[in-house]
Motif scaffolding. Structure first.
Motif, PDB file in Angstrom:
ATOM      1  N   ALA A 131       0.819  -1.211   0.000  1.00 40.42           N
ATOM      2  CA  ALA A 131       0.000   0.000   0.000  1.00 40.42           C
ATOM      3  C   ALA A 131       0.856   1.265   0.000  1.00 40.42           C
ATOM      4  CB  ALA A 131      -0.928  -0.011   1.206  1.00 40.42           C
ATOM      5  N   ALA A 132       2.049   1.188  -0.546  1.00 36.05           N
ATOM      6  CA  ALA A 132       2.917   2.370  -0.580  1.00 36.05           C
ATOM      7  C   ALA A 132       2.217   3.499  -1.324  1.00 36.05           C
ATOM      8  CB  ALA A 132       4.240   2.016  -1.266  1.00 36.05           C
ATOM      9  N   PRO A 133       2.099   4.666  -0.698  1.00 40.78           N
ATOM     10  CA  PRO A 133       1.426   5.790  -1.367  1.00 40.78           C
ATOM     11  C   PRO A 133       2.204   6.243  -2.596  1.00 40.78           C
ATOM     12  CG  PRO A 133       1.659   6.190   0.997  1.00 40.78           C
ATOM     13  CD  PRO A 133       2.512   5.010   0.667  1.00 40.78           C
ATOM     14  N   ASP A 134       1.499   6.946  -3.491  1.00 37.48           N
ATOM     15  CA  ASP A 134       2.158   7.386  -4.716  1.00 37.48           C
ATOM     16  C   ASP A 134       2.639   8.831  -4.613  1.00 37.48           C
ATOM     17  OD1 ASP A 134      -0.980   7.640  -6.615  1.00 37.48           O
ATOM     18  OD2 ASP A 134      -0.349   8.472  -4.685  1.00 37.48           O
ATOM     19  N   TYR A 135       2.761   9.330  -3.382  1.00 36.75           N
ATOM     20  CA  TYR A 135       3.375  10.635  -3.215  1.00 36.75           C
ATOM     21  C   TYR A 135       3.905  10.753  -1.792  1.00 36.75           C
ATOM     22  CZ  TYR A 135      -0.732  12.327  -0.600  1.00 36.75           C
ATOM     23  OH  TYR A 135      -1.729  12.504   0.320  1.00 36.75           O
ATOM     24  N   SER A 136       4.921  11.594  -1.647  1.00 34.84           N
ATOM     25  CA  SER A 136       5.449  11.885  -0.318  1.00 34.84           C
ATOM     26  C   SER A 136       5.463  13.402  -0.149  1.00 34.84           C
ATOM     27  CB  SER A 136       6.875  11.336  -0.151  1.00 34.84           C
ATOM     28  OG  SER A 136       7.777  11.983  -1.026  1.00 34.84           O
ATOM     29  N   VAL A 137       5.314  13.848   1.088  1.00 34.25           N
ATOM     30  CA  VAL A 137       5.338  15.277   1.396  1.00 34.25           C
ATOM     31  C   VAL A 137       6.420  15.511   2.438  1.00 34.25           C
ATOM     32  CG1 VAL A 137       4.030  17.258   2.244  1.00 34.25           C
ATOM     33  CG2 VAL A 137       2.870  15.474   0.930  1.00 34.25           C
ATOM     34  N   LEU A 138       7.277  16.465   2.169  1.00 32.19           N
ATOM     35  CA  LEU A 138       8.381  16.777   3.071  1.00 32.19           C
ATOM     36  C   LEU A 138       7.923  16.851   4.521  1.00 32.19           C
ATOM     37  CD1 LEU A 138      11.378  17.737   3.357  1.00 32.19           C
ATOM     38  CD2 LEU A 138      10.541  20.068   3.052  1.00 32.19           C
ATOM     39  N   THR A 139       8.610  16.113   5.388  1.00 34.78           N
ATOM     40  CA  THR A 139       8.397  15.993   6.838  1.00 34.78           C
ATOM     41  C   THR A 139       7.281  15.019   7.213  1.00 34.78           C
ATOM     42  OG1 THR A 139       6.758  17.769   7.281  1.00 34.78           O
ATOM     43  CG2 THR A 139       9.080  18.417   7.148  1.00 34.78           C
ATOM     44  N   LYS A 140       6.371  14.696   6.298  1.00 30.45           N
ATOM     45  CA  LYS A 140       5.311  13.735   6.641  1.00 30.45           C
ATOM     46  C   LYS A 140       5.836  12.311   6.461  1.00 30.45           C
ATOM     47  CE  LYS A 140       1.579  14.798   7.406  1.00 30.45           C
ATOM     48  NZ  LYS A 140       0.901  15.179   8.666  1.00 30.45           N
ATOM     49  N   PRO A 141       5.418  11.371   7.322  1.00 30.15           N
ATOM     50  CA  PRO A 141       5.919  10.001   7.194  1.00 30.15           C
ATOM     51  C   PRO A 141       5.539   9.372   5.862  1.00 30.15           C
ATOM     52  CG  PRO A 141       4.855  10.317   9.317  1.00 30.15           C
ATOM     53  CD  PRO A 141       4.566  11.542   8.504  1.00 30.15           C
ATOM     54  N   TYR A 142       6.520   8.764   5.234  1.00 29.39           N
ATOM     55  CA  TYR A 142       6.278   7.956   4.045  1.00 29.39           C
ATOM     56  C   TYR A 142       6.729   6.553   4.393  1.00 29.39           C
ATOM     57  CZ  TYR A 142       6.142   6.131  -0.666  1.00 29.39           C
ATOM     58  OH  TYR A 142       5.831   5.369  -1.771  1.00 29.39           O
ATOM     59  N   LEU A 143       5.775   5.655   4.493  1.00 28.84           N
ATOM     60  CA  LEU A 143       6.045   4.280   4.934  1.00 28.84           C
ATOM     61  C   LEU A 143       6.784   4.287   6.283  1.00 28.84           C
ATOM     62  CD1 LEU A 143       7.047   2.600   1.544  1.00 28.84           C
ATOM     63  CD2 LEU A 143       4.880   2.423   2.766  1.00 28.84           C
ATOM     64  N   GLY A 144       6.396   5.232   7.119  1.00 27.70           N
ATOM     65  CA  GLY A 144       6.919   5.260   8.480  1.00 27.70           C
ATOM     66  C   GLY A 144       8.158   6.109   8.695  1.00 27.70           C
ATOM     67  N   VAL A 145       8.742   6.633   7.624  1.00 24.92           N
ATOM     68  CA  VAL A 145       9.956   7.449   7.751  1.00 24.92           C
ATOM     69  C   VAL A 145       9.650   8.865   7.267  1.00 24.92           C
ATOM     70  CG1 VAL A 145      12.339   7.736   6.994  1.00 24.92           C
ATOM     71  CG2 VAL A 145      11.410   5.437   7.376  1.00 24.92           C
ATOM     72  N   PRO A 146       9.975   9.901   8.057  1.00 27.35           N
ATOM     73  CA  PRO A 146       9.711  11.273   7.608  1.00 27.35           C
ATOM     74  C   PRO A 146      10.326  11.540   6.243  1.00 27.35           C
ATOM     75  CG  PRO A 146      10.370  11.240   9.910  1.00 27.35           C
ATOM     76  CD  PRO A 146      10.578   9.853   9.398  1.00 27.35           C
ATOM     77  N   ALA A 147       9.516  12.006   5.325  1.00 25.36           N
ATOM     78  CA  ALA A 147       9.995  12.260   3.970  1.00 25.36           C
ATOM     79  C   ALA A 147      10.958  13.435   3.953  1.00 25.36           C
ATOM     80  CB  ALA A 147       8.828  12.527   3.039  1.00 25.36           C
ATOM     81  N   ILE A 148      11.964  13.318   3.106  1.00 23.68           N
ATOM     82  CA  ILE A 148      12.902  14.428   2.944  1.00 23.68           C
ATOM     83  C   ILE A 148      12.643  15.184   1.643  1.00 23.68           C
ATOM     84  CG2 ILE A 148      14.679  13.273   4.314  1.00 23.68           C
ATOM     85  CD1 ILE A 148      16.118  12.607   1.670  1.00 23.68           C
ATOM     86  N   LYS A 149      11.592  14.732   0.941  1.00 18.79           N
ATOM     87  CA  LYS A 149      11.281  15.386  -0.333  1.00 18.79           C
ATOM     88  C   LYS A 149       9.794  15.249  -0.637  1.00 18.79           C
ATOM     89  CE  LYS A 149      13.251  15.989  -4.885  1.00 18.79           C
ATOM     90  NZ  LYS A 149      14.356  15.640  -5.778  1.00 18.79           N
ATOM     91  N   THR A 150       9.218  16.311  -1.199  1.00 16.52           N
ATOM     92  CA  THR A 150       7.854  16.242  -1.717  1.00 16.52           C
ATOM     93  C   THR A 150       7.946  15.711  -3.137  1.00 16.52           C
ATOM     94  OG1 THR A 150       7.094  18.102  -0.368  1.00 16.52           O
ATOM     95  CG2 THR A 150       5.794  17.564  -2.315  1.00 16.52           C
ATOM     96  N   TYR A 151       7.355  14.544  -3.352  1.00 17.52           N
ATOM     97  CA  TYR A 151       7.547  13.892  -4.646  1.00 17.52           C
ATOM     98  C   TYR A 151       6.354  13.013  -4.953  1.00 17.52           C
ATOM     99  CZ  TYR A 151      10.374  11.976  -8.457  1.00 17.52           C
ATOM    100  OH  TYR A 151      10.865  11.643  -9.686  1.00 17.52           O
TER     101      TYR A 151
END
Lengths: 106, 148
Positions: free
Chosen positions: B45-65
């Motif tokens: 269920a990996a999301p198709d976007y990450s937002v800087l500082t928000k968790p992406y698969l449990g790890v804070p994202a370092i990039k909005t992508y």
């Protein structure tokens, strides 16, 4: 492929999931607070606020102004000959229709 | 069975019926179907976007992508899936050594499925690999290794 997500814009800062997005390009004016959509494509983000809220606010404000104008016109016309009564009545009817248009925005 | 590890995201492509079930049984994994391949349940269920500082698969994202390929999002955020722990970690948090030694003239083989981010004997950090799993001897044959 682009991704569309719900986003917010406050004081020119776009947020997605509550986190600010520094490089978002705001397509709308972006001055007032708004909820809208962010289009994401790789590392690029574009934000478009929902503009119908601006239209609703504008219609409500104009309706208020027209109501005041028609009230003044009624009192002035009544003090003279009353020959503009029909026109003032038509203005009141049109203003009612104008106010209702905010609920019919596409 | 073919195994592709792309920037820490796993794809398993069985070549015969029952391979996924056999692999799950042998290694106590939880591979599930996604699109046209199988992957770990955690990655399904990996999301198709990450937002800087928000968790992406449990790890804070370092990039909005945003990308429909979750491995690209993981690459941008410098994270990998550690299948031994069952979690996503920053690649810099991986300090494991792999036993990868490229045999001549053929492929490197191992009894282990390498954790992406682990290091070779030359201290090169592995970011991905292509691999063939042989059920007859339970060996992983690494045909391509990709580095940071």
């Amino acid at each position: 492929m682009s991704k569309a997500v719900v986003a917010q814009c406050v004081a020119g800062v776009v947020s997605i999931d509550g986190a600010p997005v520094a490089n978002a390009v705001i397509q709308s004016k972006g001055v007032g607070s708004s909820t809208g959509f962010a289009i994401m494509d790789k590392d690029k983000v574009w934000y478009q606020g929902k503009t119908y809220e601006d239209l609703v606010a504008m219609i409500t404000s104009l309706n208020s102004m027209i109501t005041k104008i028609s009230t003044v016109l009624s009192s002035v016309d009544g003090a003279l000959s009353g020959s503009n009564a029909a026109t003032i009545a038509a203005l009141v009817v049109e203003n009612t229709t104008f106010l209702a248009s905010k609920d019919l925005l596409r | 069975m073919k195994i592709f590890c792309n920037h820490g995201y796993f794809k398993f492509l069985p070549t015969a019926i029952g391979e996924i079930a056999k692999f799950n049984s042998a290694y106590e994994t939880d591979l599930v179907a996604k699109d046209d391949f199988y992957t770990f349940t955690f990655l399904q269920a990996a999301p198709d976007y990450s937002v800087l500082t928000k968790p992406y698969l449990g790890v804070p994202a370092i990039k909005t992508y945003a990308d429909e390929r979750p491995w690209e999002i993981m690459r941008q955020n410098k994270t990998v899936f550690n299948h031994l722990l069952g979690i996503v970690q920053p690649i810099n948090a991986i300090t494991l050594r792999s036993d990868y030694v490229k045999n001549q003239p053929s492929y490197g083989s191992s009894k282990n499925l390498y954790v992406p981010g682990s290091f070779t004997s030359e201290w090169k950090q592995i970011t991905g690999y292509n691999c063939l799993f042989d059920f007859s001897n339970f060996n992983f044959y690494y045909t391509d290794i990709f580095y940071e």
